[in-house]
Design a protein around this motif. Structure first.
Motif, PDB file in Angstrom:
ATOM      1  N   UNK A 131       0.827  -1.212   0.000  1.00 27.15           N
ATOM      2  CA  UNK A 131       0.000   0.000   0.000  1.00 27.15           C
ATOM      3  C   UNK A 131       0.859   1.258   0.000  1.00 27.15           C
ATOM      4  N   UNK A 132       2.062   1.147   0.556  1.00 28.82           N
ATOM      5  CA  UNK A 132       3.011   2.262   0.551  1.00 28.82           C
ATOM      6  C   UNK A 132       3.777   2.234  -0.769  1.00 28.82           C
ATOM      7  N   UNK A 142       6.304   3.689  -1.848  1.00 30.93           N
ATOM      8  CA  UNK A 142       7.758   3.685  -1.741  1.00 30.93           C
ATOM      9  C   UNK A 142       8.311   2.309  -1.375  1.00 30.93           C
ATOM     10  N   UNK A 143       7.424   1.386  -0.984  1.00 28.59           N
ATOM     11  CA  UNK A 143       7.845   0.022  -0.638  1.00 28.59           C
ATOM     12  C   UNK A 143       7.253  -1.014  -1.593  1.00 28.59           C
ATOM     13  N   UNK A 144       6.501  -0.552  -2.560  1.00 26.18           N
ATOM     14  CA  UNK A 144       5.823  -1.466  -3.488  1.00 26.18           C
ATOM     15  C   UNK A 144       6.839  -2.198  -4.363  1.00 26.18           C
ATOM     16  N   UNK A 145       6.584  -3.496  -4.577  1.00 22.53           N
ATOM     17  CA  UNK A 145       7.473  -4.311  -5.413  1.00 22.53           C
ATOM     18  C   UNK A 145       6.667  -5.193  -6.356  1.00 22.53           C
ATOM     19  N   UNK A 146       5.590  -4.644  -6.896  1.00 18.41           N
ATOM     20  CA  UNK A 146       4.769  -5.371  -7.871  1.00 18.41           C
ATOM     21  C   UNK A 146       5.292  -5.033  -9.254  1.00 18.41           C
ATOM     22  N   UNK A 173       2.449  -0.811 -13.481  1.00 21.97           N
ATOM     23  CA  UNK A 173       3.080   0.510 -13.561  1.00 21.97           C
ATOM     24  C   UNK A 173       2.478   1.395 -12.481  1.00 21.97           C
ATOM     25  N   UNK A 174       3.331   1.946 -11.621  1.00 17.61           N
ATOM     26  CA  UNK A 174       2.848   2.749 -10.500  1.00 17.61           C
ATOM     27  C   UNK A 174       3.878   3.818 -10.165  1.00 17.61           C
TER      28      UNK A 174
END
Length: 261
Positions: free
Chosen positions: A131-132, A134-138, A142-143
């Motif tokens: 949800x953060x 800055x920590x997303x790794x999906x 594209x985000x």
């Protein structure tokens, strides 16, 4: 008496000559058989090597396509989850469904023709949403992860994918996401259960033939529902000719950085 003895000797000589001829014929036939076997075996070896090289060439092409796709779209492709492999990303409302990380390579969506069946690749992509941002790794979505605003030239682009790759590299290895096992050498045994070597940003497996006659063309350790792939360094084995190409998150991030304009 002498004539009879002479005729007897001549008969024995003929018999010996006939016997030798049969032995010689047997030797010739044996040699021909061995040469035929060697020729056929050699043909099979050459044919297998040619197919393997073709598979490696295909794998390298798919790696290049994946990298180009990442540069252009700021994400990796979503797998094709259709049963037969229709070549399209399995998107829902334009995005890769969260549960989708394994399937066929999406050839059509990547701008390629669907190859013949034995060259059709399995594909897995790393998914670890957060949800953060800055920590997303999906890696399949594209985000915006670097604080840019909508309308900025770098909004939700490849720099945000690089951020996601860096985030992914900091996560512990999790067998519920794509990962690699060993190579039977320096990286340890080829065993998904006991030797998980590293997480993969993606892997691609081109099965060629089912040499171990167990998994419908895929050879161990690969299976249709498994997120594990052998190391790309695995040499050709008697019971496996699957060709693997893969990159860790840091490897792909490094390549993308070098390729930025």
């Amino acid at each position: 008496m002498k004539i009879a003895a002479f005729n007897h000797c001549r008969s024995r000589t003929r018999a010996l000559q006939t016997g030798l001829s049969l032995v010689e014929l047997s030797v010739v036939l044996l040699i021909i058989g061995l040469m035929s076997w060697a020729g056929f075996s050699g043909y099979e070896t050459v044919s297998s090597q040619q197919e393997l090289e073709r598979g490696r060439g295909e794998a390298q092409q798919l790696q290049s396509i994946l990298r180009a796709f990442a540069l252009r779209h700021g994400r990796l492709p979503c797998p094709d989850t259709s049963s037969a492999g229709n070549g399209y990303e399995a998107l829902t409302s334009g995005e890769c469904d969260l549960s989708n990380q394994l399937g066929w390579f999406p050839y059509v969506s990547a701008g390629l023709d669907i190859p013949v069946n034995k060259m059709r690749a399995r594909y897995a992509v790393f998914r670890a949403p957060n949800a953060d941002p800055t920590r997303d790794a999906d890696l399949a979505v594209a985000k915006e992860r670097t604080g840019d605003s909508a309308g900025d030239a770098t909004y939700s682009d490849v720099t945000d994918l690089i951020a996601a790759l860096n985030n992914a590299s900091q996560l512990p290895l999790d067998v519920s996401r794509p990962y690699l096992t060993g190579d039977g050498g320096a990286a340890g045994p080829i065993n998904c259960a006991t030797n998980q070597v590293m997480a993969a940003a993606y892997w691609v497996v081109i099965p060629l033939q089912d040499k171990d006659d167990k998994n419908g063309r895929l050879d161990a350790p690969h299976a249709m529902t498994s997120l594990c792939a052998a190391s790309p360094a695995v040499p050709l084995r008697f019971d496996s000719d699957d060709v693997v190409v893969a990159e860790s998150s840091l490897q792909l991030a490094g390549w993308l950085r070098k390729s930025l304009p």
